[in-house]
Enzyme design. Sequence first.
Site, PDB file in Angstrom:
ATOM      1  N   HIS A  45      56.384 100.167 105.447  1.00 38.97           N
ATOM      2  CA  HIS A  45      55.270  99.395 106.028  1.00 38.97           C
ATOM      3  C   HIS A  45      55.777  98.102 106.694  1.00 38.97           C
ATOM      4  O   HIS A  45      55.569  97.878 107.890  1.00 38.97           O
ATOM      5  CB  HIS A  45      54.284  98.972 104.939  1.00 38.97           C
ATOM      6  CG  HIS A  45      53.726 100.056 104.095  1.00 38.97           C
ATOM      7  ND1 HIS A  45      52.777 100.944 104.541  1.00 38.97           N
ATOM      8  CD2 HIS A  45      53.950 100.392 102.790  1.00 38.97           C
ATOM      9  CE1 HIS A  45      52.430 101.760 103.564  1.00 38.97           C
ATOM     10  NE2 HIS A  45      53.133 101.455 102.488  1.00 38.97           N
TER      11      HIS A  45
HETATM   12  C1  BDR Z   1      51.636  96.634 101.887  1.00 43.30           C
HETATM   13  O1  BDR Z   1      51.343  96.346 100.514  1.00 43.30           O
HETATM   14  C2  BDR Z   1      52.506  96.009  99.820  1.00 43.30           C
HETATM   15  O2  BDR Z   1      52.586  96.678  98.608  1.00 43.30           O
HETATM   16  C3  BDR Z   1      53.663  96.302 100.720  1.00 43.30           C
HETATM   17  O3  BDR Z   1      54.693  95.343 100.532  1.00 43.30           O
HETATM   18  C4  BDR Z   1      53.079  96.231 102.103  1.00 43.30           C
HETATM   19  O4  BDR Z   1      53.109  94.920 102.608  1.00 43.30           O
HETATM   20  C5  BDR Z   1      51.333  98.078 102.151  1.00 43.30           C
HETATM   21  O5  BDR Z   1      49.987  98.344 101.891  1.00 43.30           O
END
Ligand code: BDR
Length: 311
Positions: free
Chosen positions: A238
């Site tokens: 992500h």
């Molecule tokens: C986002 O949530 C966090 O757990 C990850 O680091 C990322 O920024 C994904 O939904």
Amino acid sequence: MIKMIYDGDPGIDDALAILLATKSEVLDLEAVTTVAGNVNLEKATKNALRILELAGRLDIPVAAGMPSPLVRELQSAEYVHGEDGLGGTYLPLPVTQDKCIGAIDLIIAKIMKTTGEITLVACGPLTNLAEVYGKQPEIGENVREIIIMGGAISVPGNITPHAEFNVHTDPESAKIIFQSDLPVTLVPLDVTLKTLLTNDNIEEIREAGTPVTDFAHRVLKYSLNFSGHKKLGGCPIHDPLAVGVAIDKGFVKTKKLYVNVVTDNIVTLGKTLASENNTGQFEDCKSKLNVCLDVDARRFVRFFIDTIISK
Ligand code: BDR
Ligand code: CA
């Protein structure tokens, strides 16, 4: 070179995003600021320092920001990222300290002393950004752009069926930022869930055999074992995709949309709603966001691996 500030909550994928930024040939990482999210603020800050030490970049300042969401209690996600937030790798404790100046003042100072030079990439709950905007509403005139990993426009959420983790953790801050006049590019789950690292990709990273790739391999293996990622067949990167968008807009296709956030319904809390018109529930939105709705996942994954394994 593109000057960048990374604001996040490391966190496995934040750690990989920071490593990507330090290894990029076109980014100049000016600072890392931390916020409570995946782990509490203390752990997030310690992890940011650990990662920069691993990258040999002790010159990059780290500053701690907000210890909890604007109006809610933090619900962290150690069950995804491990007790230490870094997949149980327990990298050596940092020898450097975070800067005495807080994240909010550091972000404002760096952006306001330049004109259109700094890209702010935010990959955690948006609490620091909401504070920055509250304290310095003119920030939008001086920042180059703000790239935010968060939200789920036309796909289900990852923390609830309706909401993505960063927005769900601090929906009030996300609402402030999404309704503002700031120049925001949003990198939601719609695109990040397509950028998956498979077991073969992770093995390729291991083969490079550097301290950075050893670490990346360990956290990615940990992440691949998380039940949600097993179902996907790979680890979603992500936060690295948000850094990728700062480097090359060609990785994604965007659409200009008004975006709002549900803050008053316990079931759909943190849901991101999007529209081409600012009528009805979008009437308080001052400007459209550039929302990433498609991604050249193959090209980005290749770019990520090549950059991480580069010497
Ligand atoms: C986002 O949530 C966090 O757990 C990850 O680091 C990322 O920024 C994904 O939904
Ligand atoms: Ca994050």
